[in-house]
Write an enzyme that holds these catalytic residues in place. Structure first.
Site, PDB file in Angstrom:
ATOM      1  N   CYS A 327       0.823  -1.214   0.000  1.00 23.44           N
ATOM      2  CA  CYS A 327       0.000   0.000   0.000  1.00 23.44           C
ATOM      3  C   CYS A 327       0.861   1.270   0.000  1.00 23.44           C
ATOM      4  O   CYS A 327       1.411   1.608  -1.032  1.00 23.44           O
ATOM      5  CB  CYS A 327      -1.005  -0.036   1.136  1.00 23.44           C
ATOM      6  SG  CYS A 327      -2.535   0.763   0.643  1.00 23.44           S
ATOM      7  N   HIS A 411      -4.064  -5.033   0.484  1.00 22.89           N
ATOM      8  CA  HIS A 411      -3.647  -5.633   1.758  1.00 22.89           C
ATOM      9  C   HIS A 411      -3.741  -7.154   1.746  1.00 22.89           C
ATOM     10  O   HIS A 411      -4.783  -7.719   2.070  1.00 22.89           O
ATOM     11  CB  HIS A 411      -4.496  -5.054   2.896  1.00 22.89           C
ATOM     12  CG  HIS A 411      -4.151  -3.626   3.182  1.00 22.89           C
ATOM     13  ND1 HIS A 411      -3.198  -3.268   4.115  1.00 22.89           N
ATOM     14  CD2 HIS A 411      -4.588  -2.477   2.618  1.00 22.89           C
ATOM     15  CE1 HIS A 411      -3.071  -1.956   4.117  1.00 22.89           C
ATOM     16  NE2 HIS A 411      -3.902  -1.454   3.226  1.00 22.89           N
ATOM     17  N   GLU A 413      -2.581  -9.115   3.819  1.00 23.60           N
ATOM     18  CA  GLU A 413      -2.782  -9.627   5.180  1.00 23.60           C
ATOM     19  C   GLU A 413      -4.258  -9.571   5.574  1.00 23.60           C
ATOM     20  O   GLU A 413      -4.629 -10.071   6.643  1.00 23.60           O
ATOM     21  CB  GLU A 413      -1.934  -8.827   6.175  1.00 23.60           C
ATOM     22  CG  GLU A 413      -2.505  -7.482   6.630  1.00 23.60           C
ATOM     23  CD  GLU A 413      -2.448  -6.380   5.581  1.00 23.60           C
ATOM     24  OE1 GLU A 413      -1.923  -6.640   4.480  1.00 23.60           O
ATOM     25  OE2 GLU A 413      -2.931  -5.269   5.847  1.00 23.60           O
TER      26      GLU A 413
HETATM   27  N1  LIG Z   1      -3.279   1.593   3.402  1.00 22.39           N
HETATM   28  C1  LIG Z   1      -2.354   2.431   3.006  1.00 22.39           C
HETATM   29  O1  LIG Z   1      -1.165   2.217   3.110  1.00 22.39           O
HETATM   30  C2  LIG Z   1      -2.848   3.728   2.436  1.00 22.39           C
HETATM   31  C3  LIG Z   1      -1.874   4.367   1.499  1.00 22.39           C
HETATM   32  C4  LIG Z   1      -2.120   5.854   1.285  1.00 22.39           C
HETATM   33  N2  LIG Z   1      -2.158   6.500   2.519  1.00 22.39           N
HETATM   34  C5  LIG Z   1      -3.388   6.071   0.506  1.00 22.39           C
HETATM   35  O2  LIG Z   1      -4.390   6.489   1.072  1.00 22.39           O
HETATM   36  O3  LIG Z   1      -3.377   5.815  -0.672  1.00 22.39           O
END
Ligand SMILES: NC(=O)CC[C@H](N)C(=O)O
Length: 437
Positions: A327, A411, A413
């Protein structure tokens, strides 16, 4: 329940309450001119807050709307408060997960945001001791349609409202979450202010939303750990579902904590890793001195273009050891490779996002939480787009085999969410294994 004064002062001290000193860009300065304040919950609440439905049924359990959500477009949503009281500014995002509100509340990537749950019934499983994804709730607040009046779950130790009040997080319910979601889908993400403070006018709250911004702000520094630590917990044996070959091998991974979720650490430990978690500002040279087999760049909140120091760290590490980005980590890798990130219209938040793994020609249902994405057109030659989000064709994964780089925009996980993508932790083990040959 926290007092209003206590909650307000705590929230005012939060790094997310006012970002004017750290703001580097604003998308609103030239576009926001004048807004008409429109009350949007008229079918449920009259102007004095009492319930007056079209059928004339006045005896609803909630008689007084004691909270407001004022959005930057001038819409005012009367609601009932739970959790902390006070006034809080944030960006509203909608999350389509059916379950897992506790993991969502403790996902540090929601810092600065109000999470609106599209599942209309929230709170019925209460809160338990096992489902925390970090030590704290970093989000700005919670918006739900219907708050369950009772809890029923064998692990429940307290109701959601008590938990939020203790952690000074505001929640509102009895608000038309479907209408707000439709608005966010049409207009894009909207900033807003949640308030239980009757002395503030709608205009005061609207002005607050206009004077605040989340774009261009470093939110990672508010959620990362202060010092390095070792992580040792695997997924509990009662929850383990993966018995792949890699389990039992030992690889040393340095994990950069940009707001890391515990389940990333648990899944890596279960896959056979010894993990040293380091703060976001930990020098690349110091991380490499730990002689890791691989480095993980974690998820984290906010605008990836607002943390150039983290991009520099990634640049110094890639090519030296295998790396895996999740992410925010993926977005930082994209930038370190020369690419650009951009803000999406309303982002992806939920446990039901279809993603195609292009190399395996396999579709996974994934857990996602991001508002930004990497622009694949901006990436140099040699970088492969490995995954595509099938809802909007956005880039959901990258690889650069020559430098042992892999990353996902979502994600694997889960927590909460489906386990379809869990095998990617095994892929990272393989990458580290091959790099050692
Ligand atoms: N879950 C995250 O790592 C979010 C990544 C980043 N903050 C976004 O909103 O795109």
């Amino acid at each position: 329940m926290a007092t209003r004064a206590a909650a307000t002062s705590l929230l005012s001290n939060s790094p997310f309450f006012s970002s004017s000193s750290r703001r580097t860009t604003s998308r609103n300065e030239s576009t926001v001119k004048c807004f008409t304040i429109v009350r949007c919950s008229a079918s449920l609440s009259t102007s004095n807050g009492s319930i007056d439905t079209p059928l004339g049924v006045k005896d609803r359990p909630w008689k007084i709307a004691d909270a407001r959500l004022v959005l930057e477009d001038g819409s005012v949503w009367n609601a009932k408060s739970f959790g902390a009281t006070g006034t809080q500014v944030g960006e509203v995002v909608f999350n389509t997960s059916l379950t897992g509100y506790q993991e969502i509340l403790t996902d540090p990537s929601y810092a600065g945001q109000f999470v609106l749950m599209t599942n209309p019934h929230i709170g019925n499983t209460g809160i338990n001791l096992d489902d925390e994804e970090s030590q704290q709730c970093f989000l700005g607040g919670l918006v739900v349609r219907s708050l369950s009046p009772s809890t029923s779950n064998w692990r429940c130790t307290e109701p959601l409202s008590d938990y939020l009040a203790k952690r000074n997080i505001m929640g509102i319910y009895d608000v038309d979450t479907r209408a707000i979601t439709r608005r966010l889908r049409q207009e894009g993400s909207l900033k807003g202010v949640l308030s239980t403070d009757g002395s503030k006018t709608d205009k005061d709250l609207l002005d607050m939303s206009h004077n605040w911004d989340i774009v261009g702000v470093d939110l990672i520094s508010g959620v990362t750990c202060n010092a390095p630590y070792e992580w040792v917990d695997k997924t509990g044996s009662e929850w383990e579902f993966n018995t792949s070959d890699s389990v039992g091998k030992r690889f040393h991974v340095v994990a950069y904590d940009f707001g890391i979720k515990h389940n990333i650490l648990r899944r890596l430990t279960s896959a056979g890793c010894k993990i040293t978690v380091v703060p976001s500002t930990w020098k690349a040279s110091e991380a490499l001195k730990l002689n890791p087999d691989g480095v993980l760049f974690s998820n984290g909140p906010g605008d990836p273009s607002a943390v150039p120091y983290a991009v520099e760290t990634v640049k110094e590490i890639i090519g030296k050891v295998p790396v895996f980005g999740i992410c925010m980590g993926h977005q930082l890798i994209g930038q370190a490779l020369g690419g650009k990130t951009f803000k999406m219209k309303f982002g992806h938040h939920g446990g039901n996002h279809p993603v195609r793994d292009i190399r395996k020609n396999r579709v996974e249902i994934s857990a996602q939480n991001h508002n930004y994405a990497v622009d694949p057109e901006s990436l140099p030659e040699g970088v492969q787009v490995t995954h595509i989000n099938l809802n909007d064709d956005s880039c959901a994964g990258l690889a650069f085999p020559a430098l042992n780089i892999m990353s996902l925009q979502y994600h694997p996980e889960a927590s909460p969410g489906p386990h379809d993508s869990d095998s990617v932790f095994g892929e990272f083990i393989t990458l580290m294994e091959q790099a050692k040959l």
